[in-house]
Design an enzyme around this catalytic site. Structure first.
Site, PDB file in Angstrom:
ATOM      1  N   TYR A  18       0.832  -1.212   0.000  1.00 55.16           N
ATOM      2  CA  TYR A  18       0.000   0.000   0.000  1.00 55.16           C
ATOM      3  C   TYR A  18       0.867   1.263   0.000  1.00 55.16           C
ATOM      4  O   TYR A  18       0.668   2.176   0.807  1.00 55.16           O
ATOM      5  CB  TYR A  18      -0.941   0.012   1.208  1.00 55.16           C
ATOM      6  CG  TYR A  18      -1.724  -1.265   1.357  1.00 55.16           C
ATOM      7  CD1 TYR A  18      -2.746  -1.583   0.473  1.00 55.16           C
ATOM      8  CD2 TYR A  18      -1.420  -2.163   2.374  1.00 55.16           C
ATOM      9  CE1 TYR A  18      -3.444  -2.770   0.582  1.00 55.16           C
ATOM     10  CE2 TYR A  18      -2.116  -3.362   2.493  1.00 55.16           C
ATOM     11  CZ  TYR A  18      -3.128  -3.649   1.591  1.00 55.16           C
ATOM     12  OH  TYR A  18      -3.819  -4.837   1.711  1.00 55.16           O
ATOM     13  N   TYR A 144     -13.026  -6.324   5.421  1.00 49.29           N
ATOM     14  CA  TYR A 144     -11.810  -6.441   4.613  1.00 49.29           C
ATOM     15  C   TYR A 144     -11.560  -7.921   4.347  1.00 49.29           C
ATOM     16  O   TYR A 144     -11.554  -8.724   5.289  1.00 49.29           O
ATOM     17  CB  TYR A 144     -10.586  -5.824   5.304  1.00 49.29           C
ATOM     18  CG  TYR A 144      -9.341  -6.056   4.491  1.00 49.29           C
ATOM     19  CD1 TYR A 144      -9.056  -5.265   3.390  1.00 49.29           C
ATOM     20  CD2 TYR A 144      -8.498  -7.133   4.763  1.00 49.29           C
ATOM     21  CE1 TYR A 144      -7.959  -5.523   2.583  1.00 49.29           C
ATOM     22  CE2 TYR A 144      -7.390  -7.396   3.965  1.00 49.29           C
ATOM     23  CZ  TYR A 144      -7.129  -6.579   2.883  1.00 49.29           C
ATOM     24  OH  TYR A 144      -6.039  -6.846   2.071  1.00 49.29           O
ATOM     25  N   ASP A 245     -14.622 -15.498   7.123  1.00 46.68           N
ATOM     26  CA  ASP A 245     -13.218 -15.212   6.850  1.00 46.68           C
ATOM     27  C   ASP A 245     -12.510 -15.080   8.200  1.00 46.68           C
ATOM     28  O   ASP A 245     -12.579 -14.038   8.842  1.00 46.68           O
ATOM     29  CB  ASP A 245     -13.137 -13.911   6.027  1.00 46.68           C
ATOM     30  CG  ASP A 245     -11.706 -13.461   5.782  1.00 46.68           C
ATOM     31  OD1 ASP A 245     -10.782 -14.029   6.396  1.00 46.68           O
ATOM     32  OD2 ASP A 245     -11.523 -12.504   4.997  1.00 46.68           O
ATOM     33  N   LYS A 274      -2.832 -16.570   7.416  1.00 51.70           N
ATOM     34  CA  LYS A 274      -1.995 -15.844   8.382  1.00 51.70           C
ATOM     35  C   LYS A 274      -1.313 -16.734   9.424  1.00 51.70           C
ATOM     36  O   LYS A 274      -0.272 -17.316   9.142  1.00 51.70           O
ATOM     37  CB  LYS A 274      -2.827 -14.747   9.030  1.00 51.70           C
ATOM     38  CG  LYS A 274      -3.131 -13.609   8.044  1.00 51.70           C
ATOM     39  CD  LYS A 274      -3.695 -12.418   8.757  1.00 51.70           C
ATOM     40  CE  LYS A 274      -4.042 -11.283   7.821  1.00 51.70           C
ATOM     41  NZ  LYS A 274      -2.916 -10.418   7.494  1.00 51.70           N
TER      42      LYS A 274
HETATM   43  N1  PMP Z   1      -9.054 -11.572   5.024  1.00 48.63           N
HETATM   44  C1  PMP Z   1      -8.711 -10.930   6.133  1.00 48.63           C
HETATM   45  C2  PMP Z   1      -9.707 -10.823   7.261  1.00 48.63           C
HETATM   46  C3  PMP Z   1      -7.438 -10.377   6.263  1.00 48.63           C
HETATM   47  O1  PMP Z   1      -7.107  -9.705   7.381  1.00 48.63           O
HETATM   48  C4  PMP Z   1      -6.514 -10.531   5.201  1.00 48.63           C
HETATM   49  C5  PMP Z   1      -5.105  -9.954   5.262  1.00 48.63           C
HETATM   50  N2  PMP Z   1      -4.928  -8.760   5.865  1.00 48.63           N
HETATM   51  C6  PMP Z   1      -6.922 -11.193   4.053  1.00 48.63           C
HETATM   52  C7  PMP Z   1      -8.183 -11.720   4.002  1.00 48.63           C
HETATM   53  C8  PMP Z   1      -5.997 -11.347   2.874  1.00 48.63           C
HETATM   54  O2  PMP Z   1      -4.940 -12.188   3.169  1.00 48.63           O
HETATM   55  P1  PMP Z   1      -3.573 -12.118   2.336  1.00 48.63           P
HETATM   56  O3  PMP Z   1      -2.941 -10.808   2.650  1.00 48.63           O
HETATM   57  O4  PMP Z   1      -2.781 -13.300   2.837  1.00 48.63           O
HETATM   58  O5  PMP Z   1      -3.928 -12.252   0.892  1.00 48.63           O
END
Ligand code: PMP
Length: 425
Positions: A18, A144, A245, A274
């Protein structure tokens, strides 16, 4: 390479997340161990970020290192088309045992965003198998879910990237963000618009997609488990799939192994990432039910149309297995209670500051929400001066430390936040 040369070349050559090319201060880091990052100039920083939710066991952990070395001696990678291996099968079994029933089928992807794409494609293909073309998703604002196109389409339309990519993104259904705070019963009013969208459009909605309990990058908001519970009930009532998610919340971060346990519900499709590998390397998983997987298999073309090159990478799967074992063998629940208490007391002084709108803590997540967006170019070096690694965004100064952080380091980390917030906002 001297640190100066490194920085110069970094500026010329590589993009950061970013960011504009070559912008902003970046700090060269040479090693990381336990909860500390060591910078090229020898300074040690207490890590408050766990590398964006990931490094739950801290860095350079002997058990995780060993898992990589052992696996490396056998094979680093093989394609997953037509081949299989123990690291993948073992991890799939662990994930199915760990996550709520009836999730029992695992698709390994290579990042969180891809796991979300996979989940969305599964939902669309499921409805195709039922003879229905449902191509849209219902979600809430302030969400997000990642940076790829499908994931972006369900990110918050304002704080996400919709304005930049408007014409390329599928239009989705957005309800207001849940307003009821965590720990409170959700009012009918709070979920009224969500209910309305569901009632009006359920025949067009493949799935609801939500981050359970904690809305992460879209505002670090903690919302009512009751809201989530009602969402599950509405999905059942209207025959819509639920995708959760848990890429940020999974593996203990909120005080439960998975955040959906706060609401005692399970999704039809679950995304993990993660902390899955303890923060060592990228791996994600999308889990679903027999119902969804069988429906996709039984309808032409009879296959699920996704297959990343590095699917089920053996090194990453071995690491993930070791990380999960490490977590489960530890007294992680007591530990999370301790982290929550320490973050509560440590960040409490921020409440007195006139520039602070709210301080909130859940599990090992501490958030200081400012009234106005902070100037990152001042705040980031100020934290480094204090000997901690904290990376605020917008109005949010937040902590998500490795679970292994001891009380002294937690106190020092919180004290640094209090100090920087007082001096710089
Ligand atoms: N979903 C959520 C809730 C996240 O926090 C993130 C990463 N910040 C993602 C999806 C995307 O994961 P990545 O950065 O490994 O593509």
């Amino acid at each position: 390479m001297t640190p100066e040369q490194l920085l110069q070349q970094d500026k010329n050559l590589v993009w950061h997340p970013y960011a504009a090319m070559g912008a902003g201060p970046v700090f060269p880091v040479v090693s990381a161990k336990g909860v500390r990052l060591t910078l090229a100039d020898g300074r040690e920083l207490i890590d408050g970020m766990a590398s964006w939710w990931c490094a739950i066991h801290g860095y350079n952990h002997p058990r995780l290192n060993q898992a990589v070395e052992d696996q490396l001696a056998d094979m680093a990678h093989v394609m997953f088309g037509g081949l299989t291996h123990e690291p993948a099968v073992r991890l799939a079994r662990q994930l199915v045992e760990l996550t709520p029933a009836p999730l029992e089928k695992v698709f390994f992807a290579d990042s969180g965003s891809v796991a979300v794409e996979v989940a969305m494609k599964m939902a669309i293909q499921y409805w195709q198998s039922q003879g229905q073309s449902r191509q849209h998703f219902l979600t809430v604002r302030n969400g997000y879910h990642g940076d790829t196109f499908g994931a972006m389409s369900v990110c918050d339309p304002v704080t996400g990237m919709h304005s930049l990519f408007q014409d390329s993104l599928t239009q989705q259904f957005f309800a207001p963000a849940p307003a009821t705070a965590f720990g409170q019963a959700c009012t009918d009013e709070d979920i009224a618009q969500f209910r309305q969208l569901m009632e009006n459009h359920h025949e067009d909605i493949a799935a609801v997609i939500l981050e359970p309990i904690v809305q992460g990058a879209g505002g670090m908001r903690f919302y009512s488990a009751d809201y989530l519970h009602r969402v599950r009930a509405l999905c059942n009532e209207h025959d819509v799939l639920l995708i959760l998610d848990e890429i940020a919340t999974g593996f203990g971060r909120t005080g439960k192994l998975f955040a959906c346990e706060h609401a005692a519900i399970s999704p039809d499709i679950l995304c993990l990432g993660k902390a899955l590998t303890g923060g060592y390397m990228t791996l994600a998983a999308t889990l679903t039910t027999e119902k969804v997987s069988a429906a996709i298999a039984n309808h032409p073309p009879g296959v699920f149309m996704h297959g990343p090159t590095f699917m089920a990478n053996p090194l990453a799967c071995s690491l993930a297995s070791a990380s999960i074992s490490l977590l489960l063998e530890s007294p992680w629940q007591q530990n999370l209670t301790r982290l929550q208490e320490k973050l509560e007391t440590g960040l409490a002084p921020c409440r007195e500051h006139p520039g602070v709108r709210e301080v909130r803590v859940l599990g090992a997540i501490g958030v200081v929400e400012l009234k106005q967006a902070a100037d990152m170019n001042r705040l980031q070096p100020a934290f480094v001066e204090q000997g901690v690694w904290v990376r605020p965004f917008g109005k949010l100064v937040y902590l998500m430390p490795p679970f292994i952080m001891n009380d002294d380091d937690l106190e020092a980390l919180c004290a640094a936040v209090v100090q920087v917030v007082h001096q710089h906002t």
